[in-house]
Design a protein around this motif. Sequence first.
Motif, PDB file in Angstrom:
ATOM      1  N   ARG A 131       7.967  -6.099   2.828  1.00 47.29           N
ATOM      2  CA  ARG A 131       7.036  -6.827   1.960  1.00 47.29           C
ATOM      3  C   ARG A 131       7.656  -8.089   1.378  1.00 47.29           C
ATOM      4  O   ARG A 131       6.934  -8.979   0.919  1.00 47.29           O
ATOM      5  CB  ARG A 131       6.534  -5.902   0.839  1.00 47.29           C
ATOM      6  CG  ARG A 131       5.605  -4.793   1.356  1.00 47.29           C
ATOM      7  CD  ARG A 131       5.422  -3.686   0.336  1.00 47.29           C
ATOM      8  NE  ARG A 131       4.920  -4.208  -0.928  1.00 47.29           N
ATOM      9  CZ  ARG A 131       3.627  -4.425  -1.195  1.00 47.29           C
ATOM     10  NH1 ARG A 131       2.722  -4.147  -0.284  1.00 47.29           N
ATOM     11  NH2 ARG A 131       3.255  -4.897  -2.349  1.00 47.29           N
ATOM     12  N   ASN A 151       6.946 -11.501   3.841  1.00 44.77           N
ATOM     13  CA  ASN A 151       5.796 -12.394   3.623  1.00 44.77           C
ATOM     14  C   ASN A 151       5.504 -12.554   2.129  1.00 44.77           C
ATOM     15  O   ASN A 151       4.417 -12.961   1.743  1.00 44.77           O
ATOM     16  CB  ASN A 151       4.556 -11.928   4.393  1.00 44.77           C
ATOM     17  CG  ASN A 151       4.058 -10.572   3.941  1.00 44.77           C
ATOM     18  OD1 ASN A 151       4.687  -9.907   3.127  1.00 44.77           O
ATOM     19  ND2 ASN A 151       2.934 -10.166   4.471  1.00 44.77           N
ATOM     20  N   ARG A 171       2.556 -17.007   5.306  1.00 44.66           N
ATOM     21  CA  ARG A 171       1.812 -15.769   5.557  1.00 44.66           C
ATOM     22  C   ARG A 171       0.976 -15.854   6.829  1.00 44.66           C
ATOM     23  O   ARG A 171       0.675 -14.830   7.441  1.00 44.66           O
ATOM     24  CB  ARG A 171       0.944 -15.435   4.342  1.00 44.66           C
ATOM     25  CG  ARG A 171       1.799 -14.916   3.196  1.00 44.66           C
ATOM     26  CD  ARG A 171       1.004 -14.685   1.962  1.00 44.66           C
ATOM     27  NE  ARG A 171       1.812 -14.027   0.937  1.00 44.66           N
ATOM     28  CZ  ARG A 171       1.464 -13.952  -0.331  1.00 44.66           C
ATOM     29  NH1 ARG A 171       0.330 -14.473  -0.733  1.00 44.66           N
ATOM     30  NH2 ARG A 171       2.245 -13.354  -1.201  1.00 44.66           N
ATOM     31  N   MET A 219       0.543  -8.665   9.107  1.00 44.09           N
ATOM     32  CA  MET A 219       1.048  -7.414   8.549  1.00 44.09           C
ATOM     33  C   MET A 219       0.025  -6.300   8.656  1.00 44.09           C
ATOM     34  O   MET A 219      -1.170  -6.522   8.448  1.00 44.09           O
ATOM     35  CB  MET A 219       1.426  -7.613   7.083  1.00 44.09           C
ATOM     36  CG  MET A 219       2.096  -6.404   6.467  1.00 44.09           C
ATOM     37  SD  MET A 219       2.935  -6.853   4.938  1.00 44.09           S
ATOM     38  CE  MET A 219       3.923  -5.413   4.651  1.00 44.09           C
ATOM     39  N   PHE A 270      -0.761  -2.333   7.263  1.00 44.04           N
ATOM     40  CA  PHE A 270      -0.418  -1.477   6.137  1.00 44.04           C
ATOM     41  C   PHE A 270      -0.729  -0.020   6.449  1.00 44.04           C
ATOM     42  O   PHE A 270      -1.582   0.280   7.279  1.00 44.04           O
ATOM     43  CB  PHE A 270      -1.237  -1.884   4.902  1.00 44.04           C
ATOM     44  CG  PHE A 270      -1.038  -3.304   4.467  1.00 44.04           C
ATOM     45  CD1 PHE A 270      -0.137  -3.619   3.459  1.00 44.04           C
ATOM     46  CD2 PHE A 270      -1.752  -4.336   5.049  1.00 44.04           C
ATOM     47  CE1 PHE A 270       0.042  -4.920   3.053  1.00 44.04           C
ATOM     48  CE2 PHE A 270      -1.579  -5.648   4.648  1.00 44.04           C
ATOM     49  CZ  PHE A 270      -0.677  -5.942   3.645  1.00 44.04           C
ATOM     50  N   ALA A 286      -4.894  -9.159  12.555  1.00 43.92           N
ATOM     51  CA  ALA A 286      -3.585  -9.803  12.397  1.00 43.92           C
ATOM     52  C   ALA A 286      -3.267 -10.687  13.603  1.00 43.92           C
ATOM     53  O   ALA A 286      -2.769 -11.805  13.460  1.00 43.92           O
ATOM     54  CB  ALA A 286      -2.509  -8.748  12.204  1.00 43.92           C
TER      55      ALA A 286
END
Lengths: 256, 241
Positions: free
Chosen positions: A49, A52, A85, A90, A92, A159
């Motif tokens: 984490r 980014n 970013r 990413m 999750f 993404a």
Amino acid sequence: MTEPTIQIRDLHKSFGDLHVLRGVDLDVQPGEVVAVLGRSGSGKSTMLRCVNLLETPTSGTITVGGTTAFAHRKPAKGRDLVALRRKVGMLFQALNVFPHLSVVENVALPMVRSLGTGHEEAVDTAIRLLGKVGLVEKALSMPGQLSGGQLQRVALARALAMNPLALLFDEPTSALDPESTMDVLNVMKDLSAEGMTMIIVTHEVKFALDVADTVLMIADGKVIERGTPAQISENPQEQLTRKFLAEHTKFEGSTA
Amino acid sequence: MSFLSVDWAGYVPVLVDGLIKSVQLTAIGFVGACLVGFVVAVLRMSQNRVVKGVGYLYTELFKNLPIITGIFIIYFGLTGVGLILDAFTAGWLALSLFYGAYLAEIFRGGLQGVSRGQTEAAQALGLTSVRVLVTVQLPQAVRLALPATATMLVDLLKGTALLVTIGGGELMTQATIITSETFQPLEVYIVIGLIYVAMSWPLARLAGYLESHLREGTAMSPTNRKLRRITRARLAQEAAR
């Protein structure tokens, strides 16, 4: 040697008195897949984490695609932060598909809003990527109608739509049943074969050893061991690594 | 026409006038309440303790003060400091301030109901903070806050009747005037009551309709509709091939 896609140097992160990361170094080369193993609370998700800047590091440097994301105790801000970013996608654990948007909008709308892509082109890209993750027929469905594995594949397509330099995976299958887990892992395996640069934080040890070029073992905020999957699985140097691998492969023989 | 003893036909202009005032008070009061509510909700979510405290005091004050007291303070009380407002202005102002406090709580609940993960996912996609708010947070917050907000709108419409106490010129004020001329309180207030029901019931139905549509995923913005339309066309092309 080419420039690393992601470079982390002496990364520290504290939450108040809690020193979660204690000097992590990592180079991720273009096309490299790095699997990060470690117990819950070891700091592996926090490290991811920080890349980014969803978490702001305490100190150290982070470079992504040759651009500084964090240095001299200062994170990239404003336009630089947004640009950073966009470079790294990413995924999750908590899926996080936008529930108020249809599947195709989930993938296409961020392109339109973030990259300024035209509507037609965004939809074409979305349909192509949904095809890649096997969900074209769900394009007009709402997320509420999808299973967990399907949702995570939508998040993956979303993404990818940003055309990132690298993908970060934060325990992407921890919330999924075994069947959905396989669907997601298969897509990730395809991506690695296509040369996508990835950092994967996971508890799927077998998958990590199978797909990764480099395996990192993190404990107490430090990288205690790193090596090829063969080195890590066949000849782990650290007691903690041996213990971790033994625990995580304990029942695998019986199901195979 | 023995059933009705009041000459209603003759009162139509008066009723229409009252009806228009009621609708105006509701509309202006609600828009004002939404603005107040949004601002106070943002104050209450501030990281700054003082700012947060101001928002907290505002909601607590207006939540615990009777509306009628507030109306009297604004209409009668403020004349004591030289601020003379007409009944209409005092009316919508009071309604905006009170319902703004209720809506602030509802809006805050909506915004806080959007999970942190949703916000992080949007940030991770490289959306600017304004885009995160507009594309992800607000649409979800609106869906969460809609039912309670609609209830407040209906409540506000009925709340305009309180302005009879300051002669607001709305329906209820007209009703008292008609009563004093006809001496038929039962009939007059039942008829006026039915007019209120006829206004608020469709409003509540409309809110329910909107809510169910949003739940089923009806696209709210033209961009979203366009993306779906293009997708439908593309999928049809592929199917035809």
